[in-house]
Design a protein around this motif. Structure first.
Motif, PDB file in Angstrom:
ATOM      1  N   MET A   1       6.271   2.578  -0.323  1.00 32.51           N
ATOM      2  CA  MET A   1       4.954   3.061  -0.681  1.00 32.51           C
ATOM      3  C   MET A   1       3.864   2.101  -0.218  1.00 32.51           C
ATOM      4  O   MET A   1       2.860   2.522   0.324  1.00 32.51           O
ATOM      5  CB  MET A   1       4.909   3.263  -2.200  1.00 32.51           C
ATOM      6  N   TYR A   2       4.081   0.801  -0.443  1.00 31.71           N
ATOM      7  CA  TYR A   2       3.063  -0.161  -0.049  1.00 31.71           C
ATOM      8  C   TYR A   2       2.889  -0.202   1.465  1.00 31.71           C
ATOM      9  O   TYR A   2       1.795  -0.477   1.948  1.00 31.71           O
ATOM     10  CB  TYR A   2       3.372  -1.555  -0.601  1.00 31.71           C
ATOM     11  N   GLN A   3       3.962   0.103   2.225  1.00 31.90           N
ATOM     12  CA  GLN A   3       3.830   0.144   3.678  1.00 31.90           C
ATOM     13  C   GLN A   3       2.843   1.218   4.102  1.00 31.90           C
ATOM     14  O   GLN A   3       2.027   0.997   4.994  1.00 31.90           O
ATOM     15  CB  GLN A   3       5.178   0.427   4.342  1.00 31.90           C
ATOM     16  N   ARG A   4       2.906   2.368   3.479  1.00 29.34           N
ATOM     17  CA  ARG A   4       1.993   3.459   3.819  1.00 29.34           C
ATOM     18  C   ARG A   4       0.552   3.071   3.527  1.00 29.34           C
ATOM     19  O   ARG A   4      -0.350   3.386   4.301  1.00 29.34           O
ATOM     20  CB  ARG A   4       2.356   4.716   3.043  1.00 29.34           C
ATOM     21  N   ILE A   5       0.332   2.413   2.406  1.00 33.74           N
ATOM     22  CA  ILE A   5      -1.027   2.001   2.045  1.00 33.74           C
ATOM     23  C   ILE A   5      -1.553   0.990   3.053  1.00 33.74           C
ATOM     24  O   ILE A   5      -2.696   1.105   3.532  1.00 33.74           O
ATOM     25  CB  ILE A   5      -1.048   1.427   0.609  1.00 33.74           C
ATOM     26  N   ILE A   6      -0.733   0.003   3.398  1.00 30.01           N
ATOM     27  CA  ILE A   6      -1.154  -1.017   4.365  1.00 30.01           C
ATOM     28  C   ILE A   6      -1.434  -0.391   5.726  1.00 30.01           C
ATOM     29  O   ILE A   6      -2.448  -0.698   6.368  1.00 30.01           O
ATOM     30  CB  ILE A   6      -0.087  -2.130   4.463  1.00 30.01           C
ATOM     31  N   THR A   8      -2.255   2.738   6.362  1.00 32.88           N
ATOM     32  CA  THR A   8      -3.453   3.563   6.243  1.00 32.88           C
ATOM     33  C   THR A   8      -4.713   2.704   6.316  1.00 32.88           C
ATOM     34  O   THR A   8      -5.668   3.041   7.019  1.00 32.88           O
ATOM     35  CB  THR A   8      -3.426   4.364   4.920  1.00 32.88           C
ATOM     36  N   ILE A   9      -4.722   1.593   5.616  1.00 29.84           N
ATOM     37  CA  ILE A   9      -5.875   0.683   5.646  1.00 29.84           C
ATOM     38  C   ILE A   9      -6.061   0.103   7.047  1.00 29.84           C
ATOM     39  O   ILE A   9      -7.184   0.054   7.567  1.00 29.84           O
ATOM     40  CB  ILE A   9      -5.712  -0.431   4.586  1.00 29.84           C
ATOM     41  N   LEU A  10      -4.970  -0.316   7.676  1.00 24.88           N
ATOM     42  CA  LEU A  10      -5.046  -0.873   9.033  1.00 24.88           C
ATOM     43  C   LEU A  10      -5.602   0.148  10.025  1.00 24.88           C
ATOM     44  O   LEU A  10      -6.503  -0.158  10.806  1.00 24.88           O
ATOM     45  CB  LEU A  10      -3.669  -1.347   9.489  1.00 24.88           C
ATOM     46  N   ASN A  49      -2.837  11.908  11.736  1.00 27.87           N
ATOM     47  CA  ASN A  49      -1.748  10.935  11.813  1.00 27.87           C
ATOM     48  C   ASN A  49      -1.464  10.303  10.450  1.00 27.87           C
ATOM     49  O   ASN A  49      -0.308  10.068  10.097  1.00 27.87           O
ATOM     50  CB  ASN A  49      -2.060   9.860  12.850  1.00 27.87           C
ATOM     51  N   ILE A  50      -2.507  10.029   9.673  1.00 32.82           N
ATOM     52  CA  ILE A  50      -2.292   9.462   8.336  1.00 32.82           C
ATOM     53  C   ILE A  50      -1.591  10.483   7.438  1.00 32.82           C
ATOM     54  O   ILE A  50      -0.687  10.136   6.672  1.00 32.82           O
ATOM     55  CB  ILE A  50      -3.626   8.971   7.733  1.00 32.82           C
ATOM     56  N   LEU A  51      -1.982  11.745   7.537  1.00 34.59           N
ATOM     57  CA  LEU A  51      -1.308  12.792   6.764  1.00 34.59           C
ATOM     58  C   LEU A  51       0.181  12.857   7.120  1.00 34.59           C
ATOM     59  O   LEU A  51       1.043  12.920   6.230  1.00 34.59           O
ATOM     60  CB  LEU A  51      -1.969  14.145   7.020  1.00 34.59           C
ATOM     61  N   CYS A  52       0.495  12.810   8.407  1.00 33.65           N
ATOM     62  CA  CYS A  52       1.904  12.829   8.831  1.00 33.65           C
ATOM     63  C   CYS A  52       2.649  11.591   8.342  1.00 33.65           C
ATOM     64  O   CYS A  52       3.815  11.676   7.953  1.00 33.65           O
ATOM     65  CB  CYS A  52       1.998  12.944  10.347  1.00 33.65           C
ATOM     66  N   LEU A  53       1.991  10.443   8.346  1.00 34.25           N
ATOM     67  CA  LEU A  53       2.613   9.222   7.824  1.00 34.25           C
ATOM     68  C   LEU A  53       3.001   9.406   6.365  1.00 34.25           C
ATOM     69  O   LEU A  53       4.107   9.054   5.955  1.00 34.25           O
ATOM     70  CB  LEU A  53       1.647   8.035   7.970  1.00 34.25           C
TER      71      LEU A  53
END
Length: 163
Positions: A1-6, A8-10, A49-53
């Protein structure tokens, strides 16, 4: 989960702070190849791309997926417009996940519709998506510890709706 947040922020930060980088088959600098995965053509491209991630079941091996996407950028793509976007990394992640299950036929049936959509969309480099998916699959099949692969292969949560 934290990978997705990082991630997305990047991606969001790089969209607003960095210039647009991409590569073409005919005009390709090293910077374009290294930075194209974090550069996006517009806000809708970034949002897609963020939605697909966030839709990926198990986005893992982000460094390997990024390196696969960069490597695939050096393969022949026969394009004249710049390639940019995180979708190559996403296809590599999907390939790695499917490679861990070693279900190539099922991967093709599940991923082929998305690749066909890419083929018929203008301004989309469909070949790089195919390259990333296939190299990701090879990495997932042969480049990961067998113990981890066998865990994912028989994980009911990972394999749900596979029938």
């Amino acid at each position: 989960m934290y990978q997705r947040i990082i991630i997305t922020i990047l991606l969001t930060t790089s969209y607003f702070l960095l210039p647009k980088y991409g590569f073409t088959s005919y005009d390709s600098g090293l910077t374009g190849h290294l930075l194209y995965p974090i550069s996006h053509a517009n806000i809708f491209h970034l949002a897609g791309n963020i939605l697909c991630l966030w839709m990926l079941r198990c986005p893992a091996h982000i460094v390997a997926s990024y390196l696969i996407a960069v490597l695939c950028g050096f393969m022949p793509c026969f394009i004249t417009e710049p390639t940019m976007g995180f979708s190559g990394v996403l296809f590599a992640m999907a390939g790695i996940s499917w490679g861990r299950t070693r279900l190539f036929g099922l991967m093709c049936r599940r991923c082929l519709p998305y690749i066909l959509i890419c083929v018929f969309m203008p301004h989309v480099n469909a070949l790089i998506h195919i390259y990333c998916l296939m190299l990701g699959y090879l990495y997932g099949t042969f480049g990961i510890d067998d113990k981890l692969s066998s865990i994912d292969r028989y994980n009911p949560r990972f394999m749900q709706n596979e029938a």
